[in-house]
Write an enzyme that holds these catalytic residues in place. Structure first.
Site, PDB file in Angstrom:
ATOM      1  N   LYS A   9     -10.740  11.622  -5.518  1.00 30.28           N
ATOM      2  CA  LYS A   9     -10.399  13.049  -5.571  1.00 30.28           C
ATOM      3  C   LYS A   9      -9.165  13.282  -6.469  1.00 30.28           C
ATOM      4  O   LYS A   9      -8.488  12.337  -6.864  1.00 30.28           O
ATOM      5  CB  LYS A   9     -10.158  13.557  -4.142  1.00 30.28           C
ATOM      6  CG  LYS A   9     -11.406  13.454  -3.249  1.00 30.28           C
ATOM      7  CD  LYS A   9     -11.184  14.151  -1.912  1.00 30.28           C
ATOM      8  CE  LYS A   9     -12.423  14.056  -1.040  1.00 30.28           C
ATOM      9  NZ  LYS A   9     -12.310  14.904   0.176  1.00 30.28           N
ATOM     10  N   TYR A  49     -20.537  20.515  -1.955  1.00 28.98           N
ATOM     11  CA  TYR A  49     -20.160  20.583  -0.532  1.00 28.98           C
ATOM     12  C   TYR A  49     -20.901  21.720   0.184  1.00 28.98           C
ATOM     13  O   TYR A  49     -20.365  22.298   1.126  1.00 28.98           O
ATOM     14  CB  TYR A  49     -18.649  20.777  -0.403  1.00 28.98           C
ATOM     15  CG  TYR A  49     -17.847  19.503  -0.604  1.00 28.98           C
ATOM     16  CD1 TYR A  49     -17.965  18.422   0.267  1.00 28.98           C
ATOM     17  CD2 TYR A  49     -16.939  19.383  -1.652  1.00 28.98           C
ATOM     18  CE1 TYR A  49     -17.216  17.265   0.103  1.00 28.98           C
ATOM     19  CE2 TYR A  49     -16.179  18.222  -1.826  1.00 28.98           C
ATOM     20  CZ  TYR A  49     -16.321  17.169  -0.935  1.00 28.98           C
ATOM     21  OH  TYR A  49     -15.571  16.023  -1.097  1.00 28.98           O
ATOM     22  N   PHE A  57     -12.721  25.643   6.386  1.00 34.94           N
ATOM     23  CA  PHE A  57     -11.941  24.932   5.361  1.00 34.94           C
ATOM     24  C   PHE A  57     -12.611  24.931   3.993  1.00 34.94           C
ATOM     25  O   PHE A  57     -12.078  24.339   3.042  1.00 34.94           O
ATOM     26  CB  PHE A  57     -11.648  23.494   5.822  1.00 34.94           C
ATOM     27  CG  PHE A  57     -12.865  22.651   6.128  1.00 34.94           C
ATOM     28  CD1 PHE A  57     -13.585  22.030   5.117  1.00 34.94           C
ATOM     29  CD2 PHE A  57     -13.280  22.473   7.449  1.00 34.94           C
ATOM     30  CE1 PHE A  57     -14.705  21.249   5.402  1.00 34.94           C
ATOM     31  CE2 PHE A  57     -14.403  21.696   7.745  1.00 34.94           C
ATOM     32  CZ  PHE A  57     -15.105  21.086   6.709  1.00 34.94           C
ATOM     33  N   ARG A  85     -17.404   3.473   3.708  1.00 32.18           N
ATOM     34  CA  ARG A  85     -16.763   4.300   4.733  1.00 32.18           C
ATOM     35  C   ARG A  85     -15.675   3.518   5.481  1.00 32.18           C
ATOM     36  O   ARG A  85     -14.623   4.059   5.807  1.00 32.18           O
ATOM     37  CB  ARG A  85     -17.813   4.895   5.681  1.00 32.18           C
ATOM     38  CG  ARG A  85     -18.695   5.908   4.939  1.00 32.18           C
ATOM     39  CD  ARG A  85     -19.710   6.566   5.844  1.00 32.18           C
ATOM     40  NE  ARG A  85     -19.110   7.527   6.765  1.00 32.18           N
ATOM     41  CZ  ARG A  85     -18.712   8.741   6.437  1.00 32.18           C
ATOM     42  NH1 ARG A  85     -18.817   9.172   5.188  1.00 32.18           N
ATOM     43  NH2 ARG A  85     -18.201   9.554   7.340  1.00 32.18           N
ATOM     44  N   THR A  91     -11.540  10.469   8.035  1.00 36.12           N
ATOM     45  CA  THR A  91     -11.406  11.652   7.165  1.00 36.12           C
ATOM     46  C   THR A  91      -9.988  12.203   7.193  1.00 36.12           C
ATOM     47  O   THR A  91      -9.417  12.536   6.153  1.00 36.12           O
ATOM     48  CB  THR A  91     -12.386  12.762   7.628  1.00 36.12           C
ATOM     49  OG1 THR A  91     -13.702  12.208   7.637  1.00 36.12           O
ATOM     50  CG2 THR A  91     -12.340  13.967   6.715  1.00 36.12           C
ATOM     51  N   ARG A 102      -7.470   5.789   2.828  1.00 31.95           N
ATOM     52  CA  ARG A 102      -6.820   7.018   3.313  1.00 31.95           C
ATOM     53  C   ARG A 102      -5.574   6.697   4.134  1.00 31.95           C
ATOM     54  O   ARG A 102      -4.568   7.410   4.044  1.00 31.95           O
ATOM     55  CB  ARG A 102      -7.817   7.852   4.106  1.00 31.95           C
ATOM     56  CG  ARG A 102      -8.884   8.504   3.205  1.00 31.95           C
ATOM     57  CD  ARG A 102     -10.040   8.994   4.032  1.00 31.95           C
ATOM     58  NE  ARG A 102     -10.990   9.813   3.277  1.00 31.95           N
ATOM     59  CZ  ARG A 102     -12.225  10.058   3.691  1.00 31.95           C
ATOM     60  NH1 ARG A 102     -12.653   9.557   4.852  1.00 31.95           N
ATOM     61  NH2 ARG A 102     -13.037  10.821   2.976  1.00 31.95           N
ATOM     62  N   ASN A 112      -7.373  13.855   0.713  1.00 29.93           N
ATOM     63  CA  ASN A 112      -7.647  12.587   1.411  1.00 29.93           C
ATOM     64  C   ASN A 112      -8.248  11.535   0.468  1.00 29.93           C
ATOM     65  O   ASN A 112      -8.955  10.639   0.893  1.00 29.93           O
ATOM     66  CB  ASN A 112      -8.479  12.806   2.683  1.00 29.93           C
ATOM     67  CG  ASN A 112      -9.885  13.283   2.391  1.00 29.93           C
ATOM     68  OD1 ASN A 112     -10.198  13.674   1.269  1.00 29.93           O
ATOM     69  ND2 ASN A 112     -10.740  13.270   3.395  1.00 29.93           N
ATOM     70  N   HIS A 115     -13.978  10.504  -1.354  1.00 29.57           N
ATOM     71  CA  HIS A 115     -15.152  10.968  -0.619  1.00 29.57           C
ATOM     72  C   HIS A 115     -16.188   9.866  -0.674  1.00 29.57           C
ATOM     73  O   HIS A 115     -16.299   9.176  -1.695  1.00 29.57           O
ATOM     74  CB  HIS A 115     -15.736  12.240  -1.258  1.00 29.57           C
ATOM     75  CG  HIS A 115     -17.108  12.566  -0.744  1.00 29.57           C
ATOM     76  ND1 HIS A 115     -17.322  13.255   0.415  1.00 29.57           N
ATOM     77  CD2 HIS A 115     -18.343  12.224  -1.206  1.00 29.57           C
ATOM     78  CE1 HIS A 115     -18.625  13.351   0.635  1.00 29.57           C
ATOM     79  NE2 HIS A 115     -19.271  12.733  -0.345  1.00 29.57           N
ATOM     80  N   GLU A 126     -26.355  12.917  -3.372  1.00 29.65           N
ATOM     81  CA  GLU A 126     -25.047  12.967  -4.037  1.00 29.65           C
ATOM     82  C   GLU A 126     -25.036  12.168  -5.338  1.00 29.65           C
ATOM     83  O   GLU A 126     -24.397  12.568  -6.307  1.00 29.65           O
ATOM     84  CB  GLU A 126     -23.962  12.479  -3.067  1.00 29.65           C
ATOM     85  CG  GLU A 126     -23.757  13.448  -1.909  1.00 29.65           C
ATOM     86  CD  GLU A 126     -22.653  13.037  -0.960  1.00 29.65           C
ATOM     87  OE1 GLU A 126     -22.326  13.851  -0.073  1.00 29.65           O
ATOM     88  OE2 GLU A 126     -22.103  11.927  -1.082  1.00 29.65           O
TER      89      GLU A 126
END
Ligand code: CMP
Length: 137
Positions: A9, A49, A57, A85, A91, A102, A112, A115, A126
Site C-alpha cells: 500500500k 474494494y 470506512f 496472510r 488487519t 503489519r 496497514n 493487502h 484480484e
C-alpha cells in the site's frame, strides 16, 4: 501450486519498504510471478474494494489507497494464500504480532502496509483485476 494477490500500500511504498517486504515473501518460499507499480484512481480503488462499499470506512480506504503509488504482485507457492496472510499479520496493526509485516511496520488500520487475498475465489478475481494472463510468469 497456489497464487495470491499482494498489494504493498502507499505507506509501504513511500517508506521504501518494497524490497524488505518482497524479501520476506521470498524468504518464506513464495515466488513473485508478476509485479507492477501503479497509482490507483478513485474508481479503480472503489472497484477493487467493492465488497466494502457499504462499510463506514470505505471513503477513508479509497482515499488512502489513492494517496500514492502501490506495488501489486502475484505471489505463487504451496499454500500461498494462507502463507501470505500469516506473513502480513492481523488487519489492525494493534492486533498484529511482532515479526509480521503489519506488526513491524504498520501505523493504523488504513495505513496497514499490505493487502492480501483472503481465499481462492478472491485471489482469482484480484489477480485478474491487476494482471493479464500473459503478464503472469
Ligand atoms: P485490507 O486487507 O486491504 O482490506 C480492506 C481494508 O480496509 C483493510 O485492509 C484495512 O486497511 C481497511 N479498513 C479500515 N477500517 C477497517 C475495519 N474496521 N475493518 C476492516 N478493514 C478496515
Amino acid at each position: 501450486m497456489e497464487q495470491t494477490l499482494s498489494i504493498i500500500k502507499p505507506d509501504g511504498v513511500s517508506r521504501n519498504l518494497v524490497g524488505e517486504i518482497i524479501r520476506r515473501f521470498e524468504q518464506a518460499g513464495l515466488r513473485v510471478a508478476a509485479v507492477r507499480k501503479l497509482h490507483l484512481s478513485a474508481r479503480e480503488a472503489g472497484d477493487f474494494y467493492d465488497v466494502h462499499r457499504q462499510r463506514p470506512f470505505f471513503g477513508d480506504l479509497v482515499s488512502f489507497m489513492t494517496s500514492g503509488p502501490v506495488v501489486a504482485m502475484v505471489l505463487e507457492g504451496p499454500g500461498a494464500i494462507a502463507k501470505n496472510r500469516d506473513l502480513m499479520g492481523a488487519t489492525n496493526p494493534k492486533d498484529a504480532a511482532k515479526g509480521t509485516i503489519r506488526g513491524d511496520f504498520s501505523e493504523s488500520i488504513d495505513a496497514n502496509t499490505v493487502h492480501g487475498s483472503d481465499g481462492p475465489q478472491t485471489a482469482a478475481q484480484e489477480i485478474a483485476f491487476f494482471f493479464a494472463r500473459r503478464e503472469i510468469m
